[in-house]
Design an enzyme around this catalytic site. Structure first.
Site, PDB file in Angstrom:
ATOM      1  CG  HIS A  97     -30.846  -8.780 -21.879  1.00  0.00           C
ATOM      2  ND1 HIS A  97     -30.237  -9.995 -21.669  1.00  0.00           N
ATOM      3  CD2 HIS A  97     -30.720  -8.513 -23.197  1.00  0.00           C
ATOM      4  CE1 HIS A  97     -29.741 -10.436 -22.811  1.00  0.00           C
ATOM      5  NE2 HIS A  97     -30.029  -9.560 -23.763  1.00  0.00           N
TER       6      HIS A  97
ATOM      7  NE  ARG B  25     -24.962  -7.825 -34.829  1.00  0.00           N
ATOM      8  CZ  ARG B  25     -24.124  -8.180 -33.878  1.00  0.00           C
ATOM      9  NH1 ARG B  25     -24.249  -9.354 -33.291  1.00  0.00           N
ATOM     10  NH2 ARG B  25     -23.155  -7.379 -33.517  1.00  0.00           N
TER      11      ARG B  25
ATOM     12  N   GLY C 164     -32.317 -17.303 -25.080  1.00  0.00           N
ATOM     13  CA  GLY C 164     -33.099 -18.335 -24.384  1.00  0.00           C
ATOM     14  C   GLY C 164     -34.561 -18.325 -24.806  1.00  0.00           C
ATOM     15  CG  MET C 165     -38.300 -15.372 -26.205  1.00  0.00           C
ATOM     16  SD  MET C 165     -38.267 -14.432 -27.741  1.00  0.00           S
ATOM     17  CE  MET C 165     -39.887 -13.719 -27.762  1.00  0.00           C
TER      18      MET C 165
ATOM     19  CB  CYS D 120     -31.860 -12.381 -25.091  1.00  0.00           C
ATOM     20  SG  CYS D 120     -31.594 -11.267 -26.488  1.00  0.00           S
TER      21      CYS D 120
ATOM     22  CD  GLU E  69     -30.475 -10.189 -18.011  1.00  0.00           C
ATOM     23  OE1 GLU E  69     -31.708 -10.330 -18.180  1.00  0.00           O
ATOM     24  OE2 GLU E  69     -29.643 -10.346 -18.937  1.00  0.00           O
TER      25      GLU E  69
ATOM     26  CB  THR F  21      -0.935  -0.005   1.225  1.00  0.00           C
ATOM     27  OG1 THR F  21      -1.750  -1.161   1.151  1.00  0.00           O
ATOM     28  CG2 THR F  21      -1.808   1.237   1.270  1.00  0.00           C
TER      29      THR F  21
HETATM   30  N1  GLN Z   1     -27.721 -13.803 -30.612  1.00  0.00           N
HETATM   31  C1  GLN Z   1     -29.080 -13.393 -30.482  1.00  0.00           C
HETATM   32  C2  GLN Z   1     -29.368 -12.130 -31.270  1.00  0.00           C
HETATM   33  O1  GLN Z   1     -28.476 -11.408 -31.624  1.00  0.00           O
HETATM   34  C3  GLN Z   1     -29.472 -13.208 -29.040  1.00  0.00           C
HETATM   35  C4  GLN Z   1     -28.744 -12.073 -28.391  1.00  0.00           C
HETATM   36  C5  GLN Z   1     -28.801 -12.129 -26.890  1.00  0.00           C
HETATM   37  O2  GLN Z   1     -29.146 -13.159 -26.320  1.00  0.00           O
HETATM   38  N2  GLN Z   1     -28.426 -11.054 -26.223  1.00  0.00           N
HETATM   39  O3  GLN Z   1     -30.510 -11.830 -31.527  1.00  0.00           O
END
Ligand code: GLN
Length: 547
Positions: free
Chosen positions: A519, A474, A382-383, A380, A521, A190
């Site tokens: 998102h 995207r 995951g959906m 995202c 979260e 330190t």
């Molecule tokens: N790869 C996917 C897309 O670009 C999902 C992106 C993500 O999960 N943030 O749409």
């Protein structure tokens, strides 16, 4: 004008500067002040958007669509203040702005130099919004002595010098290592770190010292003497079982008092810490436990899913249970039965991600959750995988897939139920993007509204039919498949206000099956858990009673 606290680090990286900054922000709020937190990162990337999550951890997205450092997530979670694009900057961004100005001739033929041109650009960044809050807390990434950090240190030195006396304060975070052989916490690293800081003209007002045990008064006095800091401004930062105890712990150690004293604010308003006492009570005294599997790709580095891990914890706090999160690499069951890996979990979450690797495993995880009535939360990607799973296994579209994966491999392998969106509306502007655009910033980024179907599970969870959430993607679910998929049992319960973009899917006949394109979260806080995470954990609790 705001008072400024500059937070720097020394000795080693990963000392928890971001957490210390966030906790100080929370404590100043508890004293009745308004705060804003800001991060200055020395790396040369223009923003963290294109950095690998394996290397840099999660990318935190702001409402106004900036891709920023994950420390901004800590700031939001501890203060509830929504971060803005102007709260995060990197050397890359500073240099590219300076170079753009130079090309436009704005420097009128001058020779462009680090001092003053780069440092002026950094100081301009520090000034933004300075009249809006009582305190601006600015964290400098990296450690003192790093070559690339020097322009930032020089800029904050100048800034402190140019402002009226007593307007700026420097807080330095270091490590006191414990040497077992001598039974001592060592102060020398330190001392050297402060020497380094002083050699570039910054004398710290407050020292925050990470240690795994209390600092004896002998060492405290030594630090005070050699580092030229008052003994009561040497603050111990001891290891904690939960980061959410940090505001209380720093308050016990006197950090907020030291800051207010250093600014000469007396008498200091009394702190109201009930919010943080409740948070600590919920985290330290749960009534049960649920096990959640997060089936993703960046599972070796927990920071890659920082906000998800925190939001799950918040969902647990809301329900007074401990959430035990386990990270499972989807690739291991890409062409295998996932049951041995997923049995016994009370909930399965597939988070966001990019690229094809591991997606077949994710689709298998969705199928497993759907068929076994296990709560499923898709975020995202995951959906999108939940939609592909339903298309393949419920609607009979055997070749259903995402254009993202065809783009990578040259095309033709999939029917695109998920496609690349080339044009969309933002307010009254139409945005057009090509798949070949620069990787940085070609996504639908930031806050977008969604309209929820009345009577759906999602509307019930939010207690509303109009919501706004942050996006970073995207690709989009193709709305033209809506009818076919709804007939097969997947309800499109949330759409963009113009009805063009699917935002939420759910399976009404399943105990809890929700996929969201955004998102959630990113907006969850310990004292205000996101309703989706609170509801998902609640469903996992019901599930835990069944298994
Ligand atoms: N790869 C996917 C897309 O670009 C999902 C992106 C993500 O999960 N943030 O749409």
């Amino acid at each position: 004008m705001a008072r400024y606290v500059f937070i720097t680090g020394g000795v080693v990286s990963s000392l928890g500067k971001g957490l210390a900054s966030a906790a100080l922000g929370a404590l100043l709020q508890a004293r009745g002040y308004s705060v804003r937190l800001r991060k200055l990162d020395p790396y040369l990337n223009v923003d963290p958007g294109t950095m690998s999550p394996f290397e840099h951890g999660e990318v935190f997205v702001t409402d106004d669509g900036a891709e920023t450092d994950l420390d901004l997530g800590h700031y939001e979670r501890f203060t509830g203040v929504a971060a803005r694009s102007t709260d995060s900057v990197s050397s890359g961004r500073i240099y590219s702005t300076v170079l753009e100005k130079e090309r436009r001739g704005e420097y009128l033929g001058k020779t462009i130099q680090v001092i003053p041109h780069v440092t002026n650009q950094i100081k301009d960044f520090l000034e933004v919004g300075s009249d809006e809050v009582d305190f601006m807390l600015c964290e400098i990434g990296g450690t003192v002595g790093d070559i690339e950090g020097l322009p930032f240190f020089e800029a904050i030195r100048q800034f402190g010098q140019e402002k009226p006396f007593g307007q700026c304060l420097f807080m330095h975070l270091t490590l006191l290592p414990y040497i077992a052989a001598s039974g001592e916490l060592k102060t020398k690293p330190t001392q050297h770190s402060v020497k380094e800081l002083r050699s570039i003209g910054i004398a710290p007002d407050i020292l925050v010292c990470r240690a795994d045990q209390p600092i004896p008064s002998k060492e405290r006095e030594k630090l005070a003497l050699f580092c030229n800091v008052r003994p009561e401004r040497v603050i111990a930062a001891l290891d904690l079982k939960s980061i959410y105890e940090a505001p209380l712990a720093y308050h016990r150690e006197g950090l907020d008092q030291a800051v207010l004293d250093a600014f000469g604010i007396a008498p200091a308003p009394a702190p109201k810490l009930d919010r943080w006492r409740d948070v600590a009570d919920r985290i330290y005294n749960p009534d049960g436990e649920v096990r959640i599997a997060v089936v993703g790709k960046y599972t070796q580095l927990e920071d890659a899913y920082k906000s998800i891990s925190e939001a799950l914890t918040h969902g647990g706090m809301h329900n007074r249970v401990k959430v035990r999160t386990e990270w499972i690499d989807a690739e291991i069951f890409d062409s295998d039965d996932p049951a041995p890996y997923l049995e016994g979990f009370h909930g399965i979450l597939v988070p966001g991600g990019f690229g094809e690797r591991g997606t077949e495993g994710k689709i298998r995880a969705v199928k497993y959750a759907r068929e076994h009535d296990i709560p499923y939360f898709g975020i995202c990607l995951g959906m999108q995988m939940a939609v592909v799973e339903a298309a393949r296994n419920l609607a009979g579209i055997g070749k259903a897939g995402s254009e993202e994966f065809d783009t990578e491999s040259g095309g033709g392998r999939f029917e695109h139920v998920i496609y690349h969106m080339k044009e969309w509306n933002e307010g009254n502007r139409t945005i057009q993007r090509s798949i070949n655009d620069d990787k940085g910033g070609t996504m639908r980024l930031g806050a977008y509204d969604a309209t929820l179907a009345a009577g759906s599970r999602i509307a019930d969870i939010y207690g509303a039919t109009e919501i706004s959430e942050r996006h970073r993607h995207r690709f989009e679910v193709d709305i033209t498949y809506k009818e076919k998929l709804e007939e097969a049992g997947l309800r499109f319960s949330g759409l963009s206000p113009d009805g063009e973009l699917p935002e939420i899917v759910e399976i009404p006949t399943h105990p809890w099956f929700v996929g969201v394109q955004f998102h959630p979260e990113l907006k969850s806080k310990p004292f205000e858990p996101h309703p989706l995470f609170a509801s998902f954990v609640r469903a996992a609790m019901d599930q835990s009673r069944l298994v």
